[in-house]
Design a protein around this motif. Sequence first.
Motif, PDB file in Angstrom:
ATOM      1  N   ILE A  79      44.629  47.135  21.132  1.00 50.57           N
ATOM      2  CA  ILE A  79      43.231  47.408  21.455  1.00 50.57           C
ATOM      3  C   ILE A  79      42.322  46.902  20.334  1.00 50.57           C
ATOM      4  O   ILE A  79      41.229  46.383  20.592  1.00 50.57           O
ATOM      5  N   THR A  80      42.764  47.039  19.093  1.00 50.68           N
ATOM      6  CA  THR A  80      41.984  46.530  17.961  1.00 50.68           C
ATOM      7  C   THR A  80      41.740  45.035  18.111  1.00 50.68           C
ATOM      8  O   THR A  80      40.621  44.548  17.921  1.00 50.68           O
ATOM      9  N   ARG A  81      42.792  44.318  18.466  1.00 54.83           N
ATOM     10  CA  ARG A  81      42.655  42.866  18.655  1.00 54.83           C
ATOM     11  C   ARG A  81      41.711  42.553  19.817  1.00 54.83           C
ATOM     12  O   ARG A  81      40.897  41.633  19.746  1.00 54.83           O
ATOM     13  N   LEU A  82      41.834  43.327  20.891  1.00 59.10           N
ATOM     14  CA  LEU A  82      40.973  43.128  22.056  1.00 59.10           C
ATOM     15  C   LEU A  82      39.506  43.362  21.700  1.00 59.10           C
ATOM     16  O   LEU A  82      38.632  42.559  22.056  1.00 59.10           O
ATOM     17  N   VAL A  83      39.235  44.448  21.000  1.00 60.60           N
ATOM     18  CA  VAL A  83      37.857  44.816  20.686  1.00 60.60           C
ATOM     19  C   VAL A  83      37.236  43.847  19.668  1.00 60.60           C
ATOM     20  O   VAL A  83      36.075  43.449  19.809  1.00 60.60           O
ATOM     21  N   GLY A  85      37.982  40.803  19.281  1.00 65.85           N
ATOM     22  CA  GLY A  85      37.782  39.525  19.949  1.00 65.85           C
ATOM     23  C   GLY A  85      37.960  38.333  19.028  1.00 65.85           C
ATOM     24  O   GLY A  85      38.920  38.262  18.247  1.00 65.85           O
ATOM     25  N   ASP A  86      37.009  37.400  19.091  1.00 64.39           N
ATOM     26  CA  ASP A  86      37.092  36.189  18.267  1.00 64.39           C
ATOM     27  C   ASP A  86      36.995  36.489  16.779  1.00 64.39           C
ATOM     28  O   ASP A  86      37.410  35.668  15.950  1.00 64.39           O
ATOM     29  N   HIS A  87      36.465  37.644  16.421  1.00 63.51           N
ATOM     30  CA  HIS A  87      36.306  37.998  15.005  1.00 63.51           C
ATOM     31  C   HIS A  87      37.620  38.482  14.391  1.00 63.51           C
ATOM     32  O   HIS A  87      37.690  38.631  13.168  1.00 63.51           O
ATOM     33  N   PHE A  88      38.621  38.715  15.219  1.00 67.11           N
ATOM     34  CA  PHE A  88      39.906  39.192  14.705  1.00 67.11           C
ATOM     35  C   PHE A  88      40.506  38.179  13.734  1.00 67.11           C
ATOM     36  O   PHE A  88      41.045  38.555  12.682  1.00 67.11           O
ATOM     37  N   GLN A  89      40.420  36.901  14.072  1.00 67.43           N
ATOM     38  CA  GLN A  89      41.015  35.864  13.227  1.00 67.43           C
ATOM     39  C   GLN A  89      40.302  35.756  11.884  1.00 67.43           C
ATOM     40  O   GLN A  89      40.910  35.370  10.877  1.00 67.43           O
ATOM     41  N   ASN A  90      39.018  36.053  11.859  1.00 66.84           N
ATOM     42  CA  ASN A  90      38.253  35.936  10.617  1.00 66.84           C
ATOM     43  C   ASN A  90      38.396  37.160   9.716  1.00 66.84           C
ATOM     44  O   ASN A  90      37.998  37.107   8.546  1.00 66.84           O
ATOM     45  N   GLY A  93      43.706  41.263   6.874  1.00 65.09           N
ATOM     46  CA  GLY A  93      44.635  42.290   7.328  1.00 65.09           C
ATOM     47  C   GLY A  93      44.145  43.682   6.996  1.00 65.09           C
ATOM     48  O   GLY A  93      44.303  44.610   7.787  1.00 65.09           O
ATOM     49  N   GLU A  94      43.526  43.836   5.837  1.00 61.94           N
ATOM     50  CA  GLU A  94      42.986  45.129   5.425  1.00 61.94           C
ATOM     51  C   GLU A  94      41.830  45.540   6.321  1.00 61.94           C
ATOM     52  O   GLU A  94      41.704  46.711   6.709  1.00 61.94           O
ATOM     53  N   GLN A  95      40.975  44.601   6.681  1.00 62.35           N
ATOM     54  CA  GLN A  95      39.850  44.911   7.558  1.00 62.35           C
ATOM     55  C   GLN A  95      40.344  45.298   8.958  1.00 62.35           C
ATOM     56  O   GLN A  95      39.808  46.222   9.576  1.00 62.35           O
ATOM     57  N   ARG A  96      41.348  44.607   9.448  1.00 59.23           N
ATOM     58  CA  ARG A  96      41.914  44.950  10.755  1.00 59.23           C
ATOM     59  C   ARG A  96      42.474  46.359  10.745  1.00 59.23           C
ATOM     60  O   ARG A  96      42.282  47.131  11.679  1.00 59.23           O
ATOM     61  N   ARG A  97      43.184  46.690   9.660  1.00 57.53           N
ATOM     62  CA  ARG A  97      43.774  48.020   9.555  1.00 57.53           C
ATOM     63  C   ARG A  97      42.696  49.086   9.498  1.00 57.53           C
ATOM     64  O   ARG A  97      42.767  50.111  10.189  1.00 57.53           O
ATOM     65  N   ARG A  98      41.654  48.851   8.695  1.00 53.20           N
ATOM     66  CA  ARG A  98      40.584  49.843   8.572  1.00 53.20           C
ATOM     67  C   ARG A  98      39.815  50.009   9.870  1.00 53.20           C
ATOM     68  O   ARG A  98      39.427  51.118  10.235  1.00 53.20           O
ATOM     69  N   PHE A  99      39.606  48.887  10.579  1.00 52.52           N
ATOM     70  CA  PHE A  99      38.896  49.018  11.845  1.00 52.52           C
ATOM     71  C   PHE A  99      39.737  49.772  12.865  1.00 52.52           C
ATOM     72  O   PHE A  99      39.212  50.585  13.638  1.00 52.52           O
ATOM     73  N   LYS A 198      30.571  45.999   6.985  1.00 60.46           N
ATOM     74  CA  LYS A 198      29.461  46.836   7.437  1.00 60.46           C
ATOM     75  C   LYS A 198      29.661  47.283   8.889  1.00 60.46           C
ATOM     76  O   LYS A 198      29.304  48.400   9.257  1.00 60.46           O
ATOM     77  N   VAL A 199      30.240  46.399   9.692  1.00 60.42           N
ATOM     78  CA  VAL A 199      30.518  46.763  11.086  1.00 60.42           C
ATOM     79  C   VAL A 199      31.499  47.921  11.128  1.00 60.42           C
ATOM     80  O   VAL A 199      31.308  48.891  11.873  1.00 60.42           O
ATOM     81  N   ILE A 200      32.538  47.829  10.338  1.00 60.31           N
ATOM     82  CA  ILE A 200      33.553  48.885  10.308  1.00 60.31           C
ATOM     83  C   ILE A 200      32.954  50.197   9.830  1.00 60.31           C
ATOM     84  O   ILE A 200      33.193  51.264  10.407  1.00 60.31           O
ATOM     85  N   ALA A 201      32.163  50.125   8.763  1.00 58.18           N
ATOM     86  CA  ALA A 201      31.581  51.341   8.179  1.00 58.18           C
ATOM     87  C   ALA A 201      30.659  52.061   9.158  1.00 58.18           C
ATOM     88  O   ALA A 201      30.590  53.290   9.167  1.00 58.18           O
ATOM     89  N   GLY A 202      29.967  51.293  10.012  1.00 53.89           N
ATOM     90  CA  GLY A 202      29.017  51.915  10.929  1.00 53.89           C
ATOM     91  C   GLY A 202      29.529  52.087  12.333  1.00 53.89           C
ATOM     92  O   GLY A 202      28.769  52.488  13.226  1.00 53.89           O
ATOM     93  N   TRP A 203      30.826  51.843  12.550  1.00 53.99           N
ATOM     94  CA  TRP A 203      31.347  51.851  13.919  1.00 53.99           C
ATOM     95  C   TRP A 203      31.429  53.261  14.509  1.00 53.99           C
ATOM     96  O   TRP A 203      31.914  54.195  13.873  1.00 53.99           O
ATOM     97  N   THR A 204      30.940  53.392  15.728  1.00 52.87           N
ATOM     98  CA  THR A 204      31.163  54.581  16.542  1.00 52.87           C
ATOM     99  C   THR A 204      31.372  54.114  17.974  1.00 52.87           C
ATOM    100  O   THR A 204      30.868  53.052  18.369  1.00 52.87           O
TER     101      THR A 204
END
Length: 217
Positions: A79-83, A85-90, A93-99, A198-204
């Motif tokens: 689901i993380t990869r799905l959400v 989207g194209d930003h997953f590749q950019n 690994g740490e950002q993916r885990r935190r998100f 910043k996206v991760i920090a403010g995500w709801t």
Amino acid sequence: MQSNPITALWRQATLVCTLMLAMVATAQAAPSPDDVIREAVERMTQRIDADRERLKSEPSYARRVVNEELDDLVDFRRITRLVMGDHFQNASGEQRRRFMERFRSSLVQTYAAGVTMYEGQPIRVLPLQDGDVRDNRARVQMEFGTESGRPMPIAYTLFLDGEQWKVDNVIVNGLNLGRVYRMQFDQAVRQHQGDIDKVIAGWTVELDPDEINTTSN
């Protein structure tokens, strides 16, 4: 010709072991995807009925219950990869885990806040139809009773992870939640000029209930 006692005993032992292995294989075989959803719904509604007052008075307990129920049912990595989207590749690994952790926490918080809204409404998991299961992918449809008397359709998409079916998206009354969250993430990335931290920090998890209620199939 008289059978050798040792040979006969060996054959019997082999037969018993074969039968035992067959029983174990049957017990460990993956249940059908609709059974996975049906059992999850039954388990969750039973827990709500049994602990309704505690769920209302202890938000931390409600979050724990939701966490436990989602743990084996939902694949948050997919689901993380799905959400993202194209930003997953950019993302690193740490950002993916935190998100993933942030997304899960936000989703659990939302579900826990509304878990006691279930008050015995009829829930019907529909039998699988032709085409609902293709290779390692499946779709399970469910109907949730509403006050209007018109059931709200809910569809789960699942994939087979080894021997276990796991949910990777939900469509509520025609509204594809995975797509909604992906658009939300993409919009946030643009708003923060590509700063994923910043996206991760403010995500709801933002979802308007009226949008679900008015969406058509």
